[in-house]
Design an enzyme around this catalytic site. Sequence first.
Site, PDB file in Angstrom:
ATOM      1  N   LYS A 236      13.821 -16.768   0.839  1.00 38.04           N
ATOM      2  CA  LYS A 236      13.232 -17.356  -0.361  1.00 38.04           C
ATOM      3  C   LYS A 236      12.406 -16.305  -1.099  1.00 38.04           C
ATOM      4  O   LYS A 236      11.583 -15.619  -0.497  1.00 38.04           O
ATOM      5  CB  LYS A 236      12.351 -18.544   0.040  1.00 38.04           C
ATOM      6  CG  LYS A 236      11.718 -19.282  -1.128  1.00 38.04           C
ATOM      7  CD  LYS A 236      10.878 -20.441  -0.604  1.00 38.04           C
ATOM      8  CE  LYS A 236      10.217 -21.216  -1.718  1.00 38.04           C
ATOM      9  NZ  LYS A 236       9.403 -22.341  -1.198  1.00 38.04           N
TER      10      LYS A 236
ATOM     11  N   SER B 178      10.622 -26.423  -3.283  1.00 36.91           N
ATOM     12  CA  SER B 178      10.853 -25.202  -4.040  1.00 36.91           C
ATOM     13  C   SER B 178      11.821 -24.223  -3.373  1.00 36.91           C
ATOM     14  O   SER B 178      12.133 -23.178  -3.950  1.00 36.91           O
ATOM     15  CB  SER B 178       9.515 -24.494  -4.275  1.00 36.91           C
ATOM     16  OG  SER B 178       8.897 -24.141  -3.048  1.00 36.91           O
TER      17      SER B 178
ATOM     18  N   SER C 252       8.663 -28.367   0.541  1.00 39.31           N
ATOM     19  CA  SER C 252       9.568 -27.418  -0.100  1.00 39.31           C
ATOM     20  C   SER C 252      10.723 -26.949   0.763  1.00 39.31           C
ATOM     21  O   SER C 252      11.643 -26.316   0.258  1.00 39.31           O
ATOM     22  CB  SER C 252       8.778 -26.200  -0.598  1.00 39.31           C
ATOM     23  OG  SER C 252       7.976 -26.550  -1.691  1.00 39.31           O
TER      24      SER C 252
END
Length: 487
Positions: free
Chosen positions: A81, A157, A181
Amino acid sequence: MTNELLFAPAWRLAEGIRDGTLEPTAVVDAFLERIADRDDAVNAYVTVASEHARERALEAERALEAGEDVGPLHGVPVALKDLTAFRAGIRHTFGCRAFEDHVADHTAAFVQRLEDAGAIVIGKTNAPEFGHRPVTDNLLVGPTSTPFDLDRNAGGSSGGSAAAVADGMAAFAQGGDAAGSVRIPAACCGVYGLKPSFGRIPNVSRPNAFQNQSPFIDKGVLTRTVRDAALALEVMVGPHPRDPFSLPDTGAAYQAALDRSVDGWRIAYSSDLGVFSVAAVVRERVEDALEAFEREGATVDRVDVAFGYEFDDLAARTRYGLMQALSATIAENVERRHGVAFLERDAESVPSTFRDRIAAGREVSAVDLGGMNRVRTAIYDEIQDVFDGYDLLVTPTLSVLPIHNDSLEDVRVDGTPVDPQAGWLLTWPFNMTGHPAASIPAGFVDGLPVGMQLVGPRFGDEAVLTASAAVERRRPWLEAARSNLVD
């Protein structure tokens, strides 16, 4: 063979590489080709580290040829990420236009552990600016779609990571979780998402080593199977001298937990945690999946959870205030370290949603934070009350099916609008408490995935994995997921 390789569990790839039936270069090339074919449509990656990955694959082959001892993830491609998973020498944007050309100058502790185990970083995945939204969209590269419907969002996210795993563009992926997330995009993309206990995976944060406690921010993984998550967890856990919250190494064998039984377990099920609205089709699919526990010998009881606050009050007094304060802290750190001022000269590099949170966070006082932590205590005590009588708590992960990319601020549950930042996420209360949790695929509705959230007792990471494996045994999802992907 290529498709079978792309959608094989990470543990099986690692096994094939070790026994010589697979070559690291062939594995990496297959995933890079898949990214080239698919990512224009899905938009999972911000940066594809092709040259880096191929160099590491050659090194992995040389190590095997020399008969060296290799790690449990040797040669397996992993996506990171693009938020706090720094890898020195690879572009790192935080999902933000102001950092479009920024290159990381160090490697995060948990990334180093993955590489020490032999994993090969294949790229950095999309996220909203500094992870500030529960969807994946930003001004830098735009939205990431769930590969089950390219008009709908992957969730956030860690949406890029989830979409990459779901669509065969990474063997597994890393994510971070401050309000769901990891679990939110896992539900939207039909993969397994694990948020371990706070501190289980060390997170060395500078210049503020203490910013990850309000809310509890965890590192986690997104995988195709529960065993992949257990394997990654074994590699990443353990104390770190620079993380004041990192937990001691308990010597837990997380993969061994997958073979344990839930026979005789008492499982609590809450359809809404007492404060959320949940779409009827989501509730139906999750309740259908509960039968897996009963078939494994567990008892499932419906329970009432009562935090003592209505939803709006609960969210305002915990999630909103704490996340606003966190955003203000992040903005200050970024300005001090990089000279980027989001409320001044660099305002156009981030959306108004992030600027508004920074501004609100600057107004949060120490007295306000004390009040928020009192409400967090009420949440914590209520969840602990559940675990006084039960081994596991189960909820839907989300209230709705994946949201359309063109209506990310208009979220409706059976036609009724809900708060787009918090009202459809049954995940964030467990970032208030630090309990381990996972989102596991519960099935599909009209070709769209639904997630079921499993929450374990305090430090009960093994319990979450044991329960997850029980569901996977009774309701395997890999083939169903592949058959529902958009071509």
